[in-house]
Design an enzyme around this catalytic site. Structure first.
Site, PDB file in Angstrom:
ATOM      1  N   HIS A   1       1.412  13.352   2.877  1.00  0.00           N
ATOM      2  CA  HIS A   1       1.738  12.737   4.173  1.00  0.00           C
ATOM      3  C   HIS A   1       2.762  13.542   4.966  1.00  0.00           C
ATOM      4  O   HIS A   1       3.472  12.990   5.800  1.00  0.00           O
ATOM      5  CB  HIS A   1       2.207  11.286   3.970  1.00  0.00           C
ATOM      6  CG  HIS A   1       1.117  10.388   3.471  1.00  0.00           C
ATOM      7  ND1 HIS A   1       1.350   9.192   2.845  1.00  0.00           N
ATOM      8  CD2 HIS A   1      -0.249  10.518   3.523  1.00  0.00           C
ATOM      9  CE1 HIS A   1       0.189   8.624   2.519  1.00  0.00           C
ATOM     10  NE2 HIS A   1      -0.791   9.404   2.914  1.00  0.00           N
TER      11      HIS A   1
ATOM     12  N   CYS B   1       5.487  25.178  25.652  1.00  0.00           N
ATOM     13  CA  CYS B   1       4.241  24.916  26.382  1.00  0.00           C
ATOM     14  C   CYS B   1       4.310  23.595  27.149  1.00  0.00           C
ATOM     15  O   CYS B   1       3.374  23.239  27.858  1.00  0.00           O
ATOM     16  CB  CYS B   1       3.053  24.909  25.420  1.00  0.00           C
ATOM     17  SG  CYS B   1       2.859  23.359  24.527  1.00  0.00           S
TER      18      CYS B   1
ATOM     19  N   THR C   1       4.370   3.399  -6.174  1.00  0.00           N
ATOM     20  CA  THR C   1       3.529   3.275  -4.962  1.00  0.00           C
ATOM     21  C   THR C   1       2.766   1.962  -4.999  1.00  0.00           C
ATOM     22  O   THR C   1       2.321   1.531  -6.068  1.00  0.00           O
ATOM     23  CB  THR C   1       2.542   4.466  -4.812  1.00  0.00           C
ATOM     24  OG1 THR C   1       1.692   4.213  -3.679  1.00  0.00           O
ATOM     25  CG2 THR C   1       1.692   4.714  -6.041  1.00  0.00           C
TER      26      THR C   1
HETATM   27  C1  BJW Z   1       9.472   0.929  -7.333  1.00  0.00           C
HETATM   28  C2  BJW Z   1      10.863   0.983  -7.297  1.00  0.00           C
HETATM   29  C3  BJW Z   1      11.510   1.606  -8.382  1.00  0.00           C
HETATM   30  C4  BJW Z   1      10.193   0.035  -5.472  1.00  0.00           C
HETATM   31  N1  BJW Z   1      10.794   2.088  -9.389  1.00  0.00           N
HETATM   32  N2  BJW Z   1       8.790   1.391  -8.347  1.00  0.00           N
HETATM   33  C5  BJW Z   1      -9.043  -0.328   6.045  1.00  0.00           C
HETATM   34  C6  BJW Z   1      -9.375  -0.140   4.731  1.00  0.00           C
HETATM   35  C7  BJW Z   1      -9.087   1.054   4.077  1.00  0.00           C
HETATM   36  C8  BJW Z   1      -8.457   2.083   4.750  1.00  0.00           C
HETATM   37  C9  BJW Z   1      -8.132   1.895   6.073  1.00  0.00           C
HETATM   38  C10 BJW Z   1      -8.425   0.715   6.715  1.00  0.00           C
HETATM   39  N3  BJW Z   1      -7.975   0.797   7.975  1.00  0.00           N
HETATM   40  C11 BJW Z   1      -7.402   2.020   8.142  1.00  0.00           C
HETATM   41  C12 BJW Z   1      -7.508   2.687   6.995  1.00  0.00           C
HETATM   42  C13 BJW Z   1      -7.017   4.042   6.711  1.00  0.00           C
HETATM   43  C14 BJW Z   1      -5.531   4.058   6.563  1.00  0.00           C
HETATM   44  C15 BJW Z   1      -5.124   3.083   5.449  1.00  0.00           C
HETATM   45  O1  BJW Z   1      -5.162   3.401   4.272  1.00  0.00           O
HETATM   46  N4  BJW Z   1      -4.724   1.869   5.805  1.00  0.00           N
HETATM   47  C16 BJW Z   1      -4.414   0.822   4.808  1.00  0.00           C
HETATM   48  C17 BJW Z   1      -2.933   0.475   4.885  1.00  0.00           C
HETATM   49  C18 BJW Z   1      -5.306  -0.344   5.075  1.00  0.00           C
HETATM   50  N5  BJW Z   1      -5.199   5.431   6.210  1.00  0.00           N
HETATM   51  C19 BJW Z   1      -5.024   6.350   7.131  1.00  0.00           C
HETATM   52  O2  BJW Z   1      -5.055   6.123   8.326  1.00  0.00           O
HETATM   53  C20 BJW Z   1      -4.821   7.753   6.605  1.00  0.00           C
HETATM   54  N6  BJW Z   1      -5.677   8.666   7.240  1.00  0.00           N
HETATM   55  C21 BJW Z   1      -7.031   8.551   7.193  1.00  0.00           C
HETATM   56  O3  BJW Z   1      -7.583   7.644   6.610  1.00  0.00           O
HETATM   57  O4  BJW Z   1      -7.669   9.578   7.817  1.00  0.00           O
HETATM   58  C22 BJW Z   1      -9.078   9.465   8.006  1.00  0.00           C
HETATM   59  C23 BJW Z   1      -9.299   8.924   9.383  1.00  0.00           C
HETATM   60  C24 BJW Z   1      -9.138   9.779  10.453  1.00  0.00           C
HETATM   61  C25 BJW Z   1      -9.391   9.305  11.722  1.00  0.00           C
HETATM   62  C26 BJW Z   1      -9.736   7.965  11.929  1.00  0.00           C
HETATM   63  C27 BJW Z   1      -9.838   7.111  10.839  1.00  0.00           C
HETATM   64  C28 BJW Z   1      -9.627   7.603   9.562  1.00  0.00           C
HETATM   65  C29 BJW Z   1      -3.406   8.238   6.900  1.00  0.00           C
HETATM   66  C30 BJW Z   1      -2.386   7.444   6.183  1.00  0.00           C
HETATM   67  C31 BJW Z   1      -1.007   7.916   6.603  1.00  0.00           C
HETATM   68  C32 BJW Z   1       0.086   7.082   5.963  1.00  0.00           C
HETATM   69  N7  BJW Z   1       1.331   7.423   6.576  1.00  0.00           N
HETATM   70  C33 BJW Z   1       2.545   6.783   6.086  1.00  0.00           C
HETATM   71  C34 BJW Z   1       3.698   7.218   7.014  1.00  0.00           C
HETATM   72  C35 BJW Z   1       4.096   8.664   6.690  1.00  0.00           C
HETATM   73  C36 BJW Z   1       5.212   9.139   7.540  1.00  0.00           C
HETATM   74  C37 BJW Z   1       6.489   8.413   7.291  1.00  0.00           C
HETATM   75  O5  BJW Z   1       7.054   8.466   6.185  1.00  0.00           O
HETATM   76  O6  BJW Z   1       6.930   7.754   8.238  1.00  0.00           O
HETATM   77  O7  BJW Z   1       2.807   7.157   4.735  1.00  0.00           O
HETATM   78  S1  BJW Z   1       2.376   5.022   5.960  1.00  0.00           S
HETATM   79  C38 BJW Z   1       3.388   4.839   4.527  1.00  0.00           C
HETATM   80  O8  BJW Z   1       2.581   4.322   3.436  1.00  0.00           O
HETATM   81  C39 BJW Z   1       3.783   6.270   4.134  1.00  0.00           C
HETATM   82  C40 BJW Z   1       3.613   6.223   2.642  1.00  0.00           C
HETATM   83  O9  BJW Z   1       3.451   7.534   2.131  1.00  0.00           O
HETATM   84  C41 BJW Z   1       2.404   5.342   2.465  1.00  0.00           C
HETATM   85  C42 BJW Z   1       2.283   4.730   1.093  1.00  0.00           C
HETATM   86  O10 BJW Z   1       3.343   3.884   0.812  1.00  0.00           O
HETATM   87  P1  BJW Z   1       3.993   3.887  -0.635  1.00  0.00           P
HETATM   88  O11 BJW Z   1       4.579   5.198  -0.924  1.00  0.00           O
HETATM   89  O12 BJW Z   1       3.019   3.347  -1.605  1.00  0.00           O
HETATM   90  O13 BJW Z   1       5.220   2.886  -0.440  1.00  0.00           O
HETATM   91  P2  BJW Z   1       5.248   1.278  -0.452  1.00  0.00           P
HETATM   92  O14 BJW Z   1       6.491   0.878   0.228  1.00  0.00           O
HETATM   93  O15 BJW Z   1       3.979   0.702   0.043  1.00  0.00           O
HETATM   94  O16 BJW Z   1       5.342   0.917  -1.997  1.00  0.00           O
HETATM   95  C43 BJW Z   1       6.512   1.187  -2.760  1.00  0.00           C
HETATM   96  C44 BJW Z   1       6.260   0.738  -4.183  1.00  0.00           C
HETATM   97  O17 BJW Z   1       7.366   1.101  -4.980  1.00  0.00           O
HETATM   98  C45 BJW Z   1       6.102  -0.787  -4.324  1.00  0.00           C
HETATM   99  O18 BJW Z   1       4.939  -1.037  -5.099  1.00  0.00           O
HETATM  100  C46 BJW Z   1       7.365  -1.207  -5.087  1.00  0.00           C
HETATM  101  O19 BJW Z   1       7.121  -2.283  -5.980  1.00  0.00           O
HETATM  102  C47 BJW Z   1       7.700   0.038  -5.858  1.00  0.00           C
HETATM  103  N8  BJW Z   1       9.113   0.239  -6.216  1.00  0.00           N
HETATM  104  N9  BJW Z   1      11.330   0.344  -6.156  1.00  0.00           N
HETATM  105  C48 BJW Z   1       9.454   1.930  -9.384  1.00  0.00           C
HETATM  106  N10 BJW Z   1      12.900   1.687  -8.455  1.00  0.00           N
HETATM  107 ZN    ZN Z   2       3.475  23.609  22.293  1.00  0.00          ZN
END
Ligand code: BJW
Ligand code: ZN
Length: 247
Positions: free
Chosen positions: A119, A149, A187
């Site tokens: 990401h 640009c 995650t």
């Molecule tokens: C601990 C702890 C400790 C806490 N020890 N554990 C419908 C169905 C399926 C998919 C889609 C849909 N509608 C849209 C989509 C696609 C979409 C998606 O997946 N959406 C779902 C949410 C429904 N995905 C996208 O859009 C992706 N691109 C894509 O699909 O491209 C193709 C496409 C192109 C054109 C048009 C359409 C499709 C891109 C996804 C980009 C995600 N970006 C983010 C932001 C990044 C920038 C930033 O940091 O600001 O990435 S969103 C956010 O979520 C971030 C993270 O990397 C990502 C995942 O989150 P993560 O890391 O799992 O964190 P949390 O907070 O969710 O979980 C933390 C966990 O830790 C918890 O479980 C806690 O319990 C645990 N925990 N303390 C151990 N001490």
């Molecule tokens: Zn530029």
């Protein structure tokens, strides 16, 4: 106290390639808030309002305010015991790969060498028009910084609806296919296509180990689940491994 299964230690002893698929939870013990869950950032900020391109075009100042706030926290944070254990494991296994959804650089700062960033990276920025990277300190004194640009400069991260960097995703996918043991750490596994790598690894025969403070979407699909903090569970697994590696 959670017991570490002997059969997992056996699997590690036979493993050549281990992969850590990580999310925001691995950095929460470094003081970086997660996105979801009760302490999640997005209890206050809705993802659809901030982490997408339309939101940036509508209100670039607000989106930059959020990223600059997080960037400051990331700069002040230090890698924790979970990041450091993963880095140390490089000295004990033939191949250790980190496939992270995090943008915070903490794996690199802990010493991990082979990292795929699915990401993007919060330290990077690029122009929305010509795509040129602007990774030096940005100047916000005249509002949102612009490229030569004339295009607005945006954070170098992947927002909803955007494709993941192809080389990083492909690297993560190959690592998942090759993994003997695939750890899923801190995650919620709800964001795709990243979360799909768990199923890629499973279909390729890897032993899947989840470490999380609570159950997630994938808990019923893994071989081992350890519920607790990554910074406590991972060092315990590694200690058990080292104890039994010599026996
Ligand atoms: C601990 C702890 C400790 C806490 N020890 N554990 C419908 C169905 C399926 C998919 C889609 C849909 N509608 C849209 C989509 C696609 C979409 C998606 O997946 N959406 C779902 C949410 C429904 N995905 C996208 O859009 C992706 N691109 C894509 O699909 O491209 C193709 C496409 C192109 C054109 C048009 C359409 C499709 C891109 C996804 C980009 C995600 N970006 C983010 C932001 C990044 C920038 C930033 O940091 O600001 O990435 S969103 C956010 O979520 C971030 C993270 O990397 C990502 C995942 O989150 P993560 O890391 O799992 O964190 P949390 O907070 O969710 O979980 C933390 C966990 O830790 C918890 O479980 C806690 O319990 C645990 N925990 N303390 C151990 N001490
Ligand atoms: Zn530029």
């Amino acid at each position: 106290m959670t017991q570490i299964d002997k059969s997992l230690i056996d699997a590690l002893r036979n493993a050549e390639s281990i992969v850590f698929f990580t999310g925001a939870g691995i950095s929460s013990e470094s003081g970086i808030a997660t996105f979801r869950g009760k302490e999640g950032l997005w209890n206050k900020f809705k993802p659809e309002e901030l982490a997408n391109f339309d939101a940036f075009i509508r209100n670039p100042e607000l989106v930059w305010e959020w990223y600059n706030y997080r960037r400051k926290i990331v700069h002040e944070a230090q890698p924790n015991a979970a990041h450091l254990t993963i880095a140390e494991m490089q000295n004990h296994f033939k191949e250790v790969t980190v496939v992270t959804q995090n943008v915070d650089n903490l794996h690199r700062r802990a010493g991990s060498k082979k990292i795929f960033e699915l990401h993007g990276n919060i330290e990077k920025n690029f122009c929305i028009n010509c795509k040129k990277f602007h990774n030096k300190e940005l100047d916000f004194s005249n509002g949102v910084p612009e490229c030569d640009c004339g295009g607005l400069i945006r954070p170098g991260v992947v927002w909803f609806g955007e494709y993941l960097p192809e080389d990083q995703f492909r690297g993560g996918e190959l690592a998942a296919m090759k993994a003997d043991v695939f750890f899923v750490v801190g995650t919620s596994a709800v964001v795709y296509p990243a979360a799909g790598l768990v199923y890629t690894a499973r279909a390729s025969g890897a032993t899947i180990v989840e470490i999380n403070i609570e159950e997630t979407e994938i808990s019923s699909s893994v071989n081992y689940s350890y519920f607790g903090k990554a910074g406590e569970i991972l060092p315990r697994i590694f200690e058990e491994y080292k104890l039994r590696a010599d026996s």
